[in-house]
Design an enzyme around this catalytic site. Structure first.
Site, PDB file in Angstrom:
ATOM      1  N   LYS A   1       3.233 -44.179  39.811  1.00  0.00           N
ATOM      2  CA  LYS A   1       4.175 -43.486  38.681  1.00  0.00           C
ATOM      3  C   LYS A   1       4.206 -42.212  39.338  1.00  0.00           C
ATOM      4  O   LYS A   1       3.402 -41.399  39.349  1.00  0.00           O
ATOM      5  CB  LYS A   1       3.322 -43.772  37.489  1.00  0.00           C
ATOM      6  CG  LYS A   1       4.512 -43.273  36.302  1.00  0.00           C
ATOM      7  CD  LYS A   1       5.611 -44.200  35.873  1.00  0.00           C
ATOM      8  CE  LYS A   1       6.711 -43.618  35.135  1.00  0.00           C
ATOM      9  NZ  LYS A   1       7.944 -43.390  36.174  1.00  0.00           N
TER      10      LYS A   1
ATOM     11  N   LYS B   1      -3.112 -36.123  37.041  1.00  0.00           N
ATOM     12  CA  LYS B   1      -2.165 -35.952  35.827  1.00  0.00           C
ATOM     13  C   LYS B   1      -2.246 -37.153  34.903  1.00  0.00           C
ATOM     14  O   LYS B   1      -2.397 -37.297  33.871  1.00  0.00           O
ATOM     15  CB  LYS B   1      -0.875 -35.309  36.249  1.00  0.00           C
ATOM     16  CG  LYS B   1       0.052 -35.144  35.119  1.00  0.00           C
ATOM     17  CD  LYS B   1       1.518 -34.626  35.639  1.00  0.00           C
ATOM     18  CE  LYS B   1       1.577 -33.564  36.696  1.00  0.00           C
ATOM     19  NZ  LYS B   1       2.842 -33.416  37.038  1.00  0.00           N
TER      20      LYS B   1
ATOM     21  N   LYS C   1       4.845 -40.482  44.550  1.00  0.00           N
ATOM     22  CA  LYS C   1       5.980 -39.488  44.324  1.00  0.00           C
ATOM     23  C   LYS C   1       6.829 -39.673  45.501  1.00  0.00           C
ATOM     24  O   LYS C   1       6.302 -40.499  46.509  1.00  0.00           O
ATOM     25  CB  LYS C   1       5.344 -38.188  44.702  1.00  0.00           C
ATOM     26  CG  LYS C   1       6.347 -37.005  44.230  1.00  0.00           C
ATOM     27  CD  LYS C   1       6.001 -36.865  42.521  1.00  0.00           C
ATOM     28  CE  LYS C   1       7.187 -35.870  42.095  1.00  0.00           C
ATOM     29  NZ  LYS C   1       7.139 -35.479  40.654  1.00  0.00           N
TER      30      LYS C   1
ATOM     31  N   ASP D   1      12.768 -35.685  39.141  1.00  0.00           N
ATOM     32  CA  ASP D   1      11.949 -34.399  39.368  1.00  0.00           C
ATOM     33  C   ASP D   1      13.054 -33.505  39.699  1.00  0.00           C
ATOM     34  O   ASP D   1      14.384 -33.840  39.507  1.00  0.00           O
ATOM     35  CB  ASP D   1      11.184 -34.717  40.686  1.00  0.00           C
ATOM     36  CG  ASP D   1      10.180 -33.223  40.781  1.00  0.00           C
ATOM     37  OD1 ASP D   1       9.135 -33.415  40.023  1.00  0.00           O
ATOM     38  OD2 ASP D   1      10.317 -32.540  41.662  1.00  0.00           O
TER      39      ASP D   1
ATOM     40  N   THR E   1       8.787 -32.888  29.344  1.00  0.00           N
ATOM     41  CA  THR E   1       7.970 -32.230  30.088  1.00  0.00           C
ATOM     42  C   THR E   1       8.021 -30.792  29.522  1.00  0.00           C
ATOM     43  O   THR E   1       6.985 -30.151  29.127  1.00  0.00           O
ATOM     44  CB  THR E   1       8.366 -32.117  31.519  1.00  0.00           C
ATOM     45  OG1 THR E   1       8.467 -33.352  31.844  1.00  0.00           O
ATOM     46  CG2 THR E   1       7.442 -31.484  32.556  1.00  0.00           C
TER      47      THR E   1
ATOM     48  N   ASN F   1      15.741 -29.172  34.152  1.00  0.00           N
ATOM     49  CA  ASN F   1      15.178 -29.854  33.041  1.00  0.00           C
ATOM     50  C   ASN F   1      13.960 -29.283  32.198  1.00  0.00           C
ATOM     51  O   ASN F   1      13.830 -29.286  30.752  1.00  0.00           O
ATOM     52  CB  ASN F   1      14.916 -31.289  33.293  1.00  0.00           C
ATOM     53  CG  ASN F   1      14.260 -32.330  32.477  1.00  0.00           C
ATOM     54  OD1 ASN F   1      13.235 -32.363  32.370  1.00  0.00           O
ATOM     55  ND2 ASN F   1      15.199 -32.654  31.396  1.00  0.00           N
TER      56      ASN F   1
END
Ligand code: NAP
Length: 448
Positions: A93, A117, A129, A169, A213, A244
């Site tokens: 993830k 994380k 990622k 991202d 986030t 974001n």
């Protein structure tokens, strides 16, 4: 640089030799290894099972060609990446980044950080990622769509709700996730909501994911302040970026009584002592996809500084929310001089090791991204839960779950730091707590 335990130095030397030229990946690995000295002393079973060497080697790395056609009919070429780093705790993830600076070393640093994380969130998710060196800036919607379709034409074979679940991202927001999901559905002939997170609300997305986030980072700082019997009330805050993470960090700071007096993009920064006008910022950045200079033009209380460092603006709290290595020693020194007492990473690895050292020496509380920005991926996991049960939760319920997760991460960091005689050290607490959870699962799974 602090020295490493000799066993960890061997691991680090091997990482350098096996991954030449990947500076950001080396930096991320070293940062974790610097925290693990006391752990290997206490847990020889991790050394015997070569857990740390295995953690530093991705389970799978995929690199692929992404050809697409621009609006003038020209053929363009980019490179796509997906690094499936560790699946000890759940499906891989982690987000996709579209930015011209993307190469394997950046994707690996982000994937490596993501393992710890994700463990800290307490949710069943592994680390991964991906991304591309594609630059969406200045491209039309049709060009972005054709790029996303080409990217997914290869990526679809490697992902799935039980295998690997990408999200957004830098450069990948709701628009890109929409195009990626559409192409995945078309190729596979499956409406598999759980294959991507950050989806639109009418087609499987979760309330609060967009905000998560930024909100989560501010919830984490709120816990730091509360531990010191303090609050956001009356605090001056500086945020870098205006994407974001930055926008929703600003929103939550204002809701909790603080004032954000500056934010930035890669061209410069805007200072607004009256407090950033969030409606205007959203209109400029989210609707018009324009530059922060246009925010300053439209607001009489604001001024624009081209180039320069947003960290020159004095503040009580700094929230770097743009990109890696944006605060080095000079920027850290400027922040300390300007009165900053807390620095929390909304972005991934925005502070260099020298900056982190300067904060420690000056008594500035430092919250690493692994802990402070984990709210985004945690809410992605909440989106996966809602998809699995074909349910959708209210904003209030989802935000409360997020706040509870951030309180839990904060508590875990402090408890682990105390256990290892490093009270108040959020870096050690986050690295050790995340590592032990993944390491225990890897030991249980045998040599795989
Ligand atoms: P975003 O929406 O694309 O915004 C990125 C912001 O950072 C933009 O304002 C951008 O300015 C600025 N920026 C990017 N590269 C820069 C550079 N080299 N120099 C100066 N400014 C730069 O991305 P985001 O999702 O907010 O992500 C920001 C950070 O948070 C990244 O480190 C990301 O890995 C991390 N993060 C994101 C999430 C998430 O859920 N989105 C979760 C955890 C961590 P320009 O527009 O001028 O490029």
């Amino acid at each position: 640089m602090s020295s490493l335990d000799p066993k960890l130095q061997d691991v680090y030397d091997e990482v350098l030799a096996r991954n030449p030229g990947e500076q950001e990946f080396h930096q991320a690995v070293r940062e974790v290894l610097e925290s693990l000295g006391p752990v290997v002393g206490k847990h020889p079973e991790y050394v015997d099972a070569a857990i740390i060497q295995r953690l530093c080697e991705p389970e799978r790395q995929i690199i692929f060609r992404v050809p697409w056609t621009d609006d003038r009919g020209g053929v363009q070429l980019n490179r796509g990446f997906r690094v499936e780093f560790n699946s000890a705790l759940g499906p891989y993830k982690g987000g996709l980044r579209f930015h011209p600076s993307v190469y394997l070393g950046i994707v690996k640093f982000l994937g490596f950080e993501q393992i710890f994380k994700n463990a800290l969130t307490g949710m069943p998710i592994g680390g991964g990622k991906g991304g591309s060196d594609f630059d969406p800036k200045g491209r039309s919607d049709a060009e972005v769509m054709r790029f996303c379709q080409s990217f997914m034409t290869e990526l679809h074979r490697h992902i799935g709700e039980y295998t690997d679940v990408p999200a957004g991202d830098i450069g990948v927001g709701g628009r890109e996730i929409g195009y990626l999901f559409g192409q995945y559905k078309r190729i596979t002939n499956r409406y598999e909501s759980g294959v991507l997170t950050g989806k639109g609300l009418s087609w499987g997305g979760s309330l609060v994911r967009t905000e998560a986030t930024g909100y989560g980072t501010v919830f984490f700082v709120d816990e730091i302040l509360k531990a010191d019997r303090d609050s956001f009330d009356g605090k001056k805050v500086v945020v870098s970026g205006s994407g974001n993470v930055a926008i929703y960090a600003i929103e939550k700071v204002h809701q909790l009584g603080g004032t954000v007096v500056a934010c930035s993009d890669s061209g410069g920064y805007a200072v607004d002592e009256d407090g950033i006008d969030l409606d205007l910022l959203k209109e400029v950045k989210e609707v018009r996809r324009a530059r922060i200079s246009e925010y300053a033009e439209a607001r009489s209380s604001a001024r624009y500084v081209e180039g320069g460092s947003v960290w020159d603006v004095p503040c009580d709290i700094a929230l770097p929310c743009a990109t890696q290595n944006e605060i080095d020693e000079p920027e850290a020194t400027a922040l300390i001089k300007g009165g900053a007492r807390v620095v929390a990473e909304g972005a991934n690895m925005p502070c260099t090791p020298d900056a982190v050292r300067a904060f420690a020496e000056a008594g500035v509380v430092f919250a690493p991204g692994k802990a402070a920005n984990a709210g985004g991926v945690a809410t992605s996991a909440l989106e996966m839960q809602q998809n699995a049960s074909r349910d959708s939760w209210t904003f209030e319920h989802t935000e409360e779950r997020l706040a509870e997760i951030m309180r839990g991460i904060h508590r875990r960091c402090l408890e682990t730091a105390d256990e290892y005689d490093l009270p108040g050290n959020y870096v050690a607490g986050a690295n050790i707590a995340g590592f032990i959870q993944v390491a225990d699962a890897m030991v249980a799974h045998g040599v795989v």
